[in-house]
Design a protein around this motif. Structure first.
Motif, PDB file in Angstrom:
ATOM      1  N   HIS A  38       0.883  -1.135   0.015  1.00 21.36           N
ATOM      2  CA  HIS A  38      -0.072  -0.173  -0.036  1.00 21.36           C
ATOM      3  C   HIS A  38       0.815   1.293   0.170  1.00 21.36           C
ATOM      4  CE1 HIS A  38      -3.531   2.286   0.623  1.00 21.36           C
ATOM      5  NE2 HIS A  38      -2.828   3.048   1.442  1.00 21.36           N
ATOM      6  N   ILE A  39       0.840   1.939  -1.008  1.00 27.30           N
ATOM      7  CA  ILE A  39       1.776   3.224  -1.289  1.00 27.30           C
ATOM      8  C   ILE A  39       1.081   4.341  -0.714  1.00 27.30           C
ATOM      9  CG2 ILE A  39       2.869   4.640  -2.766  1.00 27.30           C
ATOM     10  CD1 ILE A  39       3.057   2.241  -4.776  1.00 27.30           C
ATOM     11  N   VAL A  40       1.609   5.164   0.284  1.00 32.37           N
ATOM     12  CA  VAL A  40       0.876   6.370   0.571  1.00 32.37           C
ATOM     13  C   VAL A  40       2.008   7.514   0.386  1.00 32.37           C
ATOM     14  CG1 VAL A  40       0.624   7.448   2.656  1.00 32.37           C
ATOM     15  CG2 VAL A  40      -0.061   4.871   2.755  1.00 32.37           C
ATOM     16  N   THR A  41       1.195   8.524  -0.294  1.00 34.16           N
ATOM     17  CA  THR A  41       2.044   9.773  -0.609  1.00 34.16           C
ATOM     18  C   THR A  41       1.236  10.794  -0.033  1.00 34.16           C
ATOM     19  OG1 THR A  41       2.532   8.925  -2.819  1.00 34.16           O
ATOM     20  CG2 THR A  41       2.826  11.559  -2.538  1.00 34.16           C
ATOM     21  N   ALA A  42       1.763  11.537   1.004  1.00 31.92           N
ATOM     22  CA  ALA A  42       1.110  12.530   1.836  1.00 31.92           C
ATOM     23  C   ALA A  42       1.915  14.018   1.745  1.00 31.92           C
ATOM     24  CB  ALA A  42       1.276  12.009   3.507  1.00 31.92           C
ATOM     25  N   TRP A  43       1.159  15.056   1.697  1.00 28.16           N
ATOM     26  CA  TRP A  43       1.677  16.263   1.492  1.00 28.16           C
ATOM     27  C   TRP A  43       0.892  17.138   2.284  1.00 28.16           C
ATOM     28  CZ3 TRP A  43      -1.278  20.252  -0.206  1.00 28.16           C
ATOM     29  CH2 TRP A  43      -2.664  19.976  -0.806  1.00 28.16           C
ATOM     30  N   HIS A  44       1.169  18.202   2.850  1.00 28.93           N
ATOM     31  CA  HIS A  44       0.933  19.124   3.865  1.00 28.93           C
ATOM     32  C   HIS A  44       1.153  20.667   3.352  1.00 28.93           C
ATOM     33  CE1 HIS A  44       4.093  20.392   6.468  1.00 28.93           C
ATOM     34  NE2 HIS A  44       4.468  19.020   6.527  1.00 28.93           N
ATOM     35  N   TYR A  45       0.389  21.476   3.316  1.00 32.08           N
ATOM     36  CA  TYR A  45       0.831  22.976   3.253  1.00 32.08           C
ATOM     37  C   TYR A  45       1.285  23.669   4.224  1.00 32.08           C
ATOM     38  CZ  TYR A  45      -0.217  27.687   1.238  1.00 32.08           C
ATOM     39  OH  TYR A  45       0.013  28.795   0.705  1.00 32.08           O
ATOM     40  N   PRO A  46       2.620  23.989   4.209  1.00 31.44           N
ATOM     41  CA  PRO A  46       3.305  24.656   5.278  1.00 31.44           C
ATOM     42  C   PRO A  46       2.752  26.017   5.635  1.00 31.44           C
ATOM     43  CG  PRO A  46       4.491  24.992   3.350  1.00 31.44           C
ATOM     44  CD  PRO A  46       3.338  24.214   2.956  1.00 31.44           C
ATOM     45  N   VAL A  47       2.467  26.425   6.800  1.00 31.09           N
ATOM     46  CA  VAL A  47       2.220  27.490   7.345  1.00 31.09           C
ATOM     47  C   VAL A  47       3.067  28.683   7.478  1.00 31.09           C
ATOM     48  CG1 VAL A  47       1.016  28.793   9.028  1.00 31.09           C
ATOM     49  CG2 VAL A  47       0.669  26.369   8.337  1.00 31.09           C
ATOM     50  N   ILE A  48       3.849  28.976   6.279  1.00 25.10           N
ATOM     51  CA  ILE A  48       5.216  29.969   5.965  1.00 25.10           C
ATOM     52  C   ILE A  48       4.657  30.999   4.952  1.00 25.10           C
ATOM     53  CG2 ILE A  48       6.707  28.181   7.016  1.00 25.10           C
ATOM     54  CD1 ILE A  48       7.512  28.111   4.044  1.00 25.10           C
ATOM     55  N   GLY A  49       5.253  32.097   5.059  1.00 24.67           N
ATOM     56  CA  GLY A  49       5.237  32.988   3.857  1.00 24.67           C
ATOM     57  C   GLY A  49       6.331  33.785   3.889  1.00 24.67           C
ATOM     58  N   ASP A  50       6.457  34.674   2.927  1.00 22.60           N
ATOM     59  CA  ASP A  50       7.440  35.488   3.049  1.00 22.60           C
ATOM     60  C   ASP A  50       6.947  36.781   3.526  1.00 22.60           C
ATOM     61  OD1 ASP A  50       5.913  37.078   1.123  1.00 22.60           O
ATOM     62  OD2 ASP A  50       6.782  36.565  -0.534  1.00 22.60           O
ATOM     63  N   ALA A  51       8.184  37.807   3.374  1.00 23.71           N
ATOM     64  CA  ALA A  51       8.094  38.996   4.273  1.00 23.71           C
ATOM     65  C   ALA A  51       6.681  39.793   3.928  1.00 23.71           C
ATOM     66  CB  ALA A  51       9.100  40.053   4.015  1.00 23.71           C
ATOM     67  N   ALA A  52       6.132  39.418   2.816  1.00 26.95           N
ATOM     68  CA  ALA A  52       4.976  40.368   2.333  1.00 26.95           C
ATOM     69  C   ALA A  52       3.838  39.303   2.764  1.00 26.95           C
ATOM     70  CB  ALA A  52       4.957  40.771   0.748  1.00 26.95           C
ATOM     71  N   ASP A  57       2.180  28.184  -3.657  1.00 25.04           N
ATOM     72  CA  ASP A  57       0.890  27.936  -4.233  1.00 25.04           C
ATOM     73  C   ASP A  57       0.353  26.515  -3.554  1.00 25.04           C
ATOM     74  OD1 ASP A  57      -1.154  27.334  -6.042  1.00 25.04           O
ATOM     75  OD2 ASP A  57      -0.009  26.833  -7.641  1.00 25.04           O
ATOM     76  N   HIS A  58      -0.809  26.603  -3.101  1.00 26.38           N
ATOM     77  CA  HIS A  58      -1.309  25.413  -2.137  1.00 26.38           C
ATOM     78  C   HIS A  58      -1.582  24.342  -3.226  1.00 26.38           C
ATOM     79  CE1 HIS A  58      -4.762  23.027  -0.595  1.00 26.38           C
ATOM     80  NE2 HIS A  58      -4.033  23.254   0.437  1.00 26.38           N
ATOM     81  N   GLU A  59      -2.175  24.541  -4.384  1.00 29.07           N
ATOM     82  CA  GLU A  59      -2.310  23.450  -5.399  1.00 29.07           C
ATOM     83  C   GLU A  59      -1.139  22.687  -5.937  1.00 29.07           C
ATOM     84  OE1 GLU A  59      -4.739  21.459  -6.591  1.00 29.07           O
ATOM     85  OE2 GLU A  59      -5.639  22.499  -4.915  1.00 29.07           O
ATOM     86  N   ALA A  60      -0.080  23.690  -6.045  1.00 38.04           N
ATOM     87  CA  ALA A  60       1.209  22.986  -6.288  1.00 38.04           C
ATOM     88  C   ALA A  60       1.600  21.914  -5.568  1.00 38.04           C
ATOM     89  CB  ALA A  60       2.326  24.000  -6.416  1.00 38.04           C
ATOM     90  N   PHE A  61       1.526  21.836  -4.419  1.00 36.79           N
ATOM     91  CA  PHE A  61       2.020  21.001  -3.047  1.00 36.79           C
ATOM     92  C   PHE A  61       1.115  19.761  -3.565  1.00 36.79           C
ATOM     93  CE2 PHE A  61       3.668  24.406  -1.087  1.00 36.79           C
ATOM     94  CZ  PHE A  61       4.728  23.977  -0.259  1.00 36.79           C
ATOM     95  N   GLY A  62      -0.227  19.731  -3.636  1.00 37.84           N
ATOM     96  CA  GLY A  62      -0.961  18.535  -4.103  1.00 37.84           C
ATOM     97  C   GLY A  62      -0.642  17.878  -5.445  1.00 37.84           C
ATOM     98  N   GLU A  63      -0.375  18.944  -6.647  1.00 38.51           N
ATOM     99  CA  GLU A  63      -0.072  18.205  -7.916  1.00 38.51           C
ATOM    100  C   GLU A  63       1.079  17.757  -7.785  1.00 38.51           C
ATOM    101  OE1 GLU A  63      -0.449  17.022 -11.750  1.00 38.51           O
ATOM    102  OE2 GLU A  63      -2.050  18.003 -10.253  1.00 38.51           O
ATOM    103  N   ASN A  64       2.211  18.081  -6.972  1.00 37.07           N
ATOM    104  CA  ASN A  64       3.384  17.423  -6.921  1.00 37.07           C
ATOM    105  C   ASN A  64       3.365  15.995  -6.129  1.00 37.07           C
ATOM    106  OD1 ASN A  64       4.907  19.767  -8.252  1.00 37.07           O
ATOM    107  ND2 ASN A  64       5.524  20.612  -6.027  1.00 37.07           N
TER     108      ASN A  64
END
Length: 148
Positions: A38-52, A57-64
Motif C-alpha cells: 500500500h503506497i502512501v503519498t502525503a503532503w501538507h501545506y506549510p504555514v509559512i510565507g515571505d516577508a509580504a 501555491d497550495h495547489e502546487a503541493f497537491g499536484e507534486n
C-alpha cells in the motif's frame, strides 16, 4: 480452516530517491512473501510565507504529490504483487502511521524532501520508528542498506 492473512506492507513515497528505494524494497519483500503493498503519498501545506505574507501555491503541493504517487504506481506496475495506495493531504508521518495501523511492516526512506543534508534519519522516518505499532524498516537510497 481459516484463510491465511496476506502480509501487508505500507510504504511512504514522496518522489525522493530514498522513498523510491523504499518502494522497490517493499515491492521485492511483498513478492517474496506473497504479500501486498500500500503506497502512501502525503503532503501538507506549510504555514509559512515571505516577508509580504505571500505563501507558496497550495495547489502546487497537491499536484507534486499526485505526480510522485503516479510515478510510484507506474514503477510498481510490473512487480507482480497487488498494489494499492492514495494521496493524502496530511502531515506525512501522521498519514503513514494511520495507514500502517494493522500492517505487518512500514517502510520509509531515510530522508525525503525537506530533510537537512546532515541528518541520518529524517523527521518522518524518526516519527515512524518511534510511534508505529508494527515493525518499521528505514531504507537508505544508494547502497540498498537498511536500518530497522
Amino acid at each position: 480452516m481459516a484463510a491465511e492473512k496476506t502480509f501487508r506492507i505500507v510504504v511512504g513515497v514522496d518522489g525522493s530517491a530514498p522513498s523510491l528505494a523504499a518502494l522497490h524494497w517493499a515491492l521485492e519483500e511483498a513478492r517474496l512473501r506473497s504479500g501486498q503493498v500500500h503506497i502512501v503519498t502525503a503532503w501538507h501545506y506549510p504555514v509559512i510565507g515571505d516577508a509580504a505574507g505571500r505563501g507558496p501555491d497550495h495547489e502546487a503541493f497537491g499536484e507534486n504529490a499526485r505526480q510522485a504517487h503516479a510515478e510510484a504506481l507506474r514503477q510498481a506496475g510490473g512487480a507482480g504483487v497487488p498494489v494499492t495506495g492514495g494521496v493524502v493531504e496530511s502531515h506525512p508521518a501522521e498519514a503513514l502511521l494511520k495507514a500502517a495501523e494493522g500492517a505487518d511492516l512500514l517502510v520509509v526512506g531515510s530522508r525525503g524532501h525537506g530533510g537537512f543534508a546532515g541528518m541520518l534519519l529524517g523527521s518522518v522516518s524518526s516519527q515512524a520508528v518511534h510511534h508505529a505499532h508494527c515493525p518499521v524498516l528505514v531504507v537508505r537510497a544508494g547502497g540498498g542498506e537498511a536500518r530497522g
